[in-house]
Design a protein around this motif. Structure first.
Motif, PDB file in Angstrom:
ATOM      1  N   PHE A 152      -2.269  -6.382   9.629  1.00 17.83           N
ATOM      2  CA  PHE A 152      -2.323  -5.195   8.785  1.00 17.83           C
ATOM      3  C   PHE A 152      -1.437  -5.383   7.548  1.00 17.83           C
ATOM      4  O   PHE A 152      -0.299  -5.803   7.650  1.00 17.83           O
ATOM      5  CB  PHE A 152      -1.832  -3.974   9.555  1.00 17.83           C
ATOM      6  N   GLY A 153      -1.963  -5.047   6.394  1.00 13.92           N
ATOM      7  CA  GLY A 153      -1.195  -5.199   5.163  1.00 13.92           C
ATOM      8  C   GLY A 153      -0.950  -6.655   4.861  1.00 13.92           C
ATOM      9  O   GLY A 153       0.168  -7.068   4.552  1.00 13.92           O
ATOM     10  N   CYS A 154      -2.003  -7.471   4.911  1.00 11.23           N
ATOM     11  CA  CYS A 154      -1.851  -8.929   4.850  1.00 11.23           C
ATOM     12  C   CYS A 154      -1.421  -9.430   3.468  1.00 11.23           C
ATOM     13  O   CYS A 154      -0.880 -10.531   3.349  1.00 11.23           O
ATOM     14  CB  CYS A 154      -3.143  -9.612   5.268  1.00 11.23           C
ATOM     15  N   GLY A 155      -1.681  -8.643   2.405  1.00  7.76           N
ATOM     16  CA  GLY A 155      -1.265  -9.065   1.072  1.00  7.76           C
ATOM     17  C   GLY A 155      -1.879 -10.392   0.669  1.00  7.76           C
ATOM     18  O   GLY A 155      -3.057 -10.652   0.907  1.00  7.76           O
ATOM     19  N   THR A 191       2.069  -7.088  11.439  1.00 12.36           N
ATOM     20  CA  THR A 191       2.207  -6.197  10.289  1.00 12.36           C
ATOM     21  C   THR A 191       3.471  -6.571   9.538  1.00 12.36           C
ATOM     22  O   THR A 191       4.578  -6.421  10.047  1.00 12.36           O
ATOM     23  CB  THR A 191       2.222  -4.708  10.711  1.00 12.36           C
ATOM     24  N   LEU A 192       3.291  -7.122   8.350  1.00 11.72           N
ATOM     25  CA  LEU A 192       4.408  -7.630   7.561  1.00 11.72           C
ATOM     26  C   LEU A 192       4.475  -6.902   6.223  1.00 11.72           C
ATOM     27  O   LEU A 192       3.509  -6.913   5.460  1.00 11.72           O
ATOM     28  CB  LEU A 192       4.248  -9.140   7.323  1.00 11.72           C
ATOM     29  N   HIS A 193       5.613  -6.247   6.004  1.00 17.38           N
ATOM     30  CA  HIS A 193       5.843  -5.580   4.719  1.00 17.38           C
ATOM     31  C   HIS A 193       4.970  -4.348   4.540  1.00 17.38           C
ATOM     32  O   HIS A 193       4.633  -3.975   3.424  1.00 17.38           O
ATOM     33  CB  HIS A 193       5.611  -6.577   3.571  1.00 17.38           C
ATOM     34  N   ALA A 194       4.592  -3.696   5.668  1.00 16.34           N
ATOM     35  CA  ALA A 194       3.865  -2.424   5.566  1.00 16.34           C
ATOM     36  C   ALA A 194       4.877  -1.317   5.267  1.00 16.34           C
ATOM     37  O   ALA A 194       5.876  -1.170   5.963  1.00 16.34           O
ATOM     38  CB  ALA A 194       3.132  -2.132   6.870  1.00 16.34           C
ATOM     39  N   CYS A 195       4.613  -0.540   4.217  1.00 16.22           N
ATOM     40  CA  CYS A 195       5.600   0.424   3.732  1.00 16.22           C
ATOM     41  C   CYS A 195       5.626   1.709   4.551  1.00 16.22           C
ATOM     42  O   CYS A 195       4.579   2.217   4.953  1.00 16.22           O
ATOM     43  CB  CYS A 195       5.330   0.753   2.268  1.00 16.22           C
TER      44      CYS A 195
END
Length: 392
Positions: free
Chosen positions: A184-187, A255-259
């Motif tokens: 999730f939130g792969c950027g 989930t990395l860097h999901a705000c």
């Protein structure tokens, strides 16, 4: 083969092996490896032998201890190869197997020097500097020769740190099936590509990996790269974490860097899927900034910069506690800083179905009371699943 096994035992048990090559296949097969190389690696202060199985379009690796290595070389010489060369500081040993399976050993002058692994920390990397890796070349982290670009070494180090954490949890997951994995939130997806490369090209696992993000241009680029690299079980999808329903079950959630509460939304999804493993690096925890209230701590809370740091730590502590209540073994670990944020805490959770969670519940309730917290997003989203535990 007895003389070969005796030689291998002498060399390997005494850590004398520098390098090894097994070649000259008995029977060529398009789907099989065509060569195996062997070298010592230092992993968590322990020397192991890394076997690299070279196929036409990929290389798979296994790290084995001394006894396992001897058995593996024996099996490979009996079943697959007619020749092996073992390099040591004292001599090079050429092992030849004839058509009847009889072995002979030729001893020659040494041609290689033994590497000092005690200070060569690169040897513990899952992906090494100097080994050409397709996705790293495509994303500009390596040049065509496999050398890490100097300005991208922090990214290279971050990728390896992430894969070390994946390696620690993958052994606890049932791998005798297709693994469904969501990022999730792969950027820009450096770590998503690294995850695919590690699980498929190195470990040889059967996986479906989906990268999800709200930046459509990034999703289009990542899909283009995946197609170019023939990463056919890796797909990127434009969409929101809360609305994603394509899989009925998921084995690992990243989930990395999901705000802010996007991290909580991903954790809720993971729990509802009963994912076996969760890897989460939260970012920008704003939810409880205006909620925390403790008179005794007012000298700290009156300073915005201090309150922000406290809110971040309290949020991640609560998330970990919730996962423990719901049957996960949880660790909070230091992660290499992300590119655009100083947040460097990774929540690593592995499903253990521990039903004896009263201690976790008591601590959670007292912790919330201490900080004056209520109406938390993660509680509302988990609904009955968490409420039934808290009301035990």
């Amino acid at each position: 083969m007895n003389q070969v096994i005796k030689l291998l035992e002498e060399i390997i048990f005494s850590d004398e092996i520098i390098y090894g090559v097994l070649s000259n296949l008995r029977k060529k097969d398009e789907d099989s490896f065509n060569k195996v190389t062997i070298k010592p690696v230092l992993i968590r202060e322990e020397i192991k032998l890394q076997f690299a199985y070279e196929y036409k379009n990929k290389v798979l690796h296994k790290n084995l201890d001394a006894s396992e290595s001897i058995k593996e070389i024996e099996n490979l010489l009996i079943q697959s190869f007619r020749q092996g060369v073992i390099f040591t500081r004292e001599a090079d040993y050429q092992i030849l197997i004839n058509k009847k399976g009889k072995a002979s050993i030729l001893k020659k002058k040494p041609t290689k020097e033994k590497a000092d692994l005690s200070h060569n920390r690169k040897k513990s990397y899952i992906i090494e500097d100097g080994e050409a890796v397709d996705f790293l070349i495509r994303l500009g982290v390596m040049n065509e020769n496999g050398k890490v670009v100097s300005k991208r070494y922090d990214k290279f180090r971050q990728i390896n740190r992430f894969l070390e954490m994946v390696a620690d949890v993958i052994s606890k997951i049932d791998k005798d099936k297709t693994l469904n994995i969501i990022d999730f939130g792969c950027g820009k997806s450096y770590l998503t590509f690294a995850l695919y490369y590690y699980l498929v090209n190195i470990l040889g696992l059967d996986v479906n990996i989906i990268g999800l993000d709200l930046k459509e241009d990034v999703i289009n680029f990542c899909n283009e790269v995946a197609i170019d690299l023939n990463y056919d079980r890796l797909k990127f999808v434009y969409g929101d974490i809360k609305d994603y329903e394509a899989f009925s079950n998921v084995d690992m959630v990243v989930t990395l860097h999901a705000c802010d509460t996007a991290t909580d939304a991903a954790l809720v999804k993971a729990v509802n899927w009963e994912a076996e493993a969760i890897l989460s690096v939260p970012c920008c925890q704003h939810e409880i900034y205006d909620k925390i209230d403790n008179v005794t701590l007012e000298p700290m809370l009156k300073h915005g910069i201090i309150k922000e740091k406290l809110a971040s730590l309290v949020t991640d502590s609560l998330r970990a506690n919730v996962l423990e209540i719901l049957g996960y073994q949880v660790q909070l670990l230091e992660f290499v800083d992300m590119e655009h944020t100083p947040k460097n805490i990774l929540i690593r959770a592995v499903k253990n179905n521990d039903k004896n969670n009263k201690e976790y519940i008591d601590k959670y309730m007292k912790f919330k009371e201490f900080w004056g917290l209520r109406d938390l997003y993660i509680e509302k989203e988990l609904g009955e699943r968490l409420e039934s535990q808290l009301n035990k």
